[in-house]
Write a protein that holds these residues in place. Sequence first.
Motif, PDB file in Angstrom:
ATOM      1  N   ALA A   1      -0.721 -61.593  18.612  1.00  0.00           N
ATOM      2  CA  ALA A   1      -0.072 -61.140  17.376  1.00  0.00           C
ATOM      3  C   ALA A   1      -0.749 -59.887  16.819  1.00  0.00           C
ATOM      4  CB  ALA A   1      -0.084 -62.253  16.341  1.00  0.00           C
ATOM      5  N   GLU A   2      -2.074 -59.839  16.860  1.00  0.00           N
ATOM      6  CA  GLU A   2      -2.793 -58.661  16.352  1.00  0.00           C
ATOM      7  C   GLU A   2      -2.474 -57.427  17.186  1.00  0.00           C
ATOM      8  OE1 GLU A   2      -6.733 -60.936  14.546  1.00  0.00           O
ATOM      9  OE2 GLU A   2      -6.750 -60.252  16.628  1.00  0.00           O
ATOM     10  N   ILE A   3      -2.405 -57.596  18.491  1.00  0.00           N
ATOM     11  CA  ILE A   3      -2.096 -56.466  19.380  1.00  0.00           C
ATOM     12  C   ILE A   3      -0.674 -55.982  19.121  1.00  0.00           C
ATOM     13  CG2 ILE A   3      -1.808 -55.779  21.786  1.00  0.00           C
ATOM     14  CD1 ILE A   3      -4.032 -57.889  22.425  1.00  0.00           C
ATOM     15  N   ALA A   4       0.266 -56.931  19.021  1.00  0.00           N
ATOM     16  CA  ALA A   4       1.669 -56.563  18.761  1.00  0.00           C
ATOM     17  C   ALA A   4       1.792 -55.859  17.419  1.00  0.00           C
ATOM     18  CB  ALA A   4       2.544 -57.815  18.792  1.00  0.00           C
TER      19      ALA A   4
ATOM     20  N   GLU B   1       2.654 -61.238  11.242  1.00  0.00           N
ATOM     21  CA  GLU B   1       2.347 -61.524  12.645  1.00  0.00           C
ATOM     22  C   GLU B   1       3.574 -62.046  13.374  1.00  0.00           C
ATOM     23  OE1 GLU B   1      -1.112 -63.921  13.271  1.00  0.00           O
ATOM     24  OE2 GLU B   1      -2.449 -62.331  12.594  1.00  0.00           O
ATOM     25  N   ALA B   2       4.298 -62.947  12.740  1.00  0.00           N
ATOM     26  CA  ALA B   2       5.502 -63.501  13.363  1.00  0.00           C
ATOM     27  C   ALA B   2       6.531 -62.392  13.609  1.00  0.00           C
ATOM     28  CB  ALA B   2       6.099 -64.598  12.483  1.00  0.00           C
ATOM     29  N   GLU B   3       6.676 -61.493  12.643  1.00  0.00           N
ATOM     30  CA  GLU B   3       7.628 -60.385  12.802  1.00  0.00           C
ATOM     31  C   GLU B   3       7.209 -59.465  13.941  1.00  0.00           C
ATOM     32  OE1 GLU B   3       9.388 -56.563  12.496  1.00  0.00           O
ATOM     33  OE2 GLU B   3       7.317 -56.861  11.871  1.00  0.00           O
ATOM     34  N   ALA B   4       5.914 -59.197  14.051  1.00  0.00           N
ATOM     35  CA  ALA B   4       5.434 -58.320  15.127  1.00  0.00           C
ATOM     36  C   ALA B   4       5.697 -58.941  16.492  1.00  0.00           C
ATOM     37  CB  ALA B   4       3.942 -58.033  14.960  1.00  0.00           C
ATOM     38  N   LEU B   5       5.589 -60.258  16.593  1.00  0.00           N
ATOM     39  CA  LEU B   5       5.795 -60.945  17.869  1.00  0.00           C
ATOM     40  C   LEU B   5       7.260 -60.997  18.292  1.00  0.00           C
ATOM     41  CD1 LEU B   5       3.180 -63.823  17.631  1.00  0.00           C
ATOM     42  CD2 LEU B   5       3.205 -61.928  19.267  1.00  0.00           C
TER      43      LEU B   5
ATOM     44  N   ARG C   1      11.395 -48.497  19.970  1.00  0.00           N
ATOM     45  CA  ARG C   1      10.824 -47.221  19.498  1.00  0.00           C
ATOM     46  C   ARG C   1       9.971 -46.560  20.572  1.00  0.00           C
ATOM     47  NH1 ARG C   1       8.983 -49.237  13.553  1.00  0.00           N
ATOM     48  NH2 ARG C   1      11.060 -49.396  12.677  1.00  0.00           N
ATOM     49  N   LEU C   2       9.663 -47.315  21.637  1.00  0.00           N
ATOM     50  CA  LEU C   2       8.888 -46.746  22.741  1.00  0.00           C
ATOM     51  C   LEU C   2       9.814 -45.959  23.664  1.00  0.00           C
ATOM     52  CD1 LEU C   2       6.637 -49.801  23.637  1.00  0.00           C
ATOM     53  CD2 LEU C   2       5.839 -47.589  22.825  1.00  0.00           C
TER      54      LEU C   2
ATOM     55  N   ASP D   1       2.753 -51.169  14.067  1.00  0.00           N
ATOM     56  CA  ASP D   1       2.330 -50.315  12.957  1.00  0.00           C
ATOM     57  C   ASP D   1       2.211 -48.853  13.371  1.00  0.00           C
ATOM     58  OD1 ASP D   1       2.312 -52.586  11.413  1.00  0.00           O
ATOM     59  OD2 ASP D   1       0.125 -52.765  11.343  1.00  0.00           O
ATOM     60  N   LYS D   2       1.691 -48.619  14.568  1.00  0.00           N
ATOM     61  CA  LYS D   2       1.577 -47.232  15.047  1.00  0.00           C
ATOM     62  C   LYS D   2       2.961 -46.601  15.203  1.00  0.00           C
ATOM     63  CE  LYS D   2      -0.317 -44.311  18.693  1.00  0.00           C
ATOM     64  NZ  LYS D   2       0.807 -43.573  19.221  1.00  0.00           N
TER      65      LYS D   2
END
Length: 128
Positions: free
Chosen positions: A108-111, A42-46, A53-54, A116-117
């Motif tokens: 964090a879950e959204i990020a 979660e911390a990494e995603a944030l 990549r977008l 992941d996608k």
Amino acid sequence: PGWSVEQRTTSSERTYAIYHSPAGLRAASLTDAWRKHDAEAEAEALTLNWLDRLPPRRLKPLCEEKGLPTCGNSEALARRLRESGGLSVLQLKALCEAEGLVKQGTKAEIARRLRDKLRREAGATAAP
């Protein structure tokens, strides 16, 4: 994922496991290892390191909202967004909607869902 296990023995000959993460974290149980792994993910995603990549067409409106310059490639736009304090929950939800993902959850879950996608897509294009 990526963790190793070390078997230890006490002076009374009882064996137990210690789990080690690639980042140097230690856990005394498998449950604790998964808890620490999830918190680390979660911390990494944030950190929003996945933003570049977008495509620019997704990042330019976000830069515009924040009054940031909108010129440059994905890497430059993503860097500006990260340096300006990142994205709000509403902005992350808008990205989820644009990418066809579920918008519910914590920041964090959204990020993590977005990250992941984008990782899956990068892996699919890299495959032969």
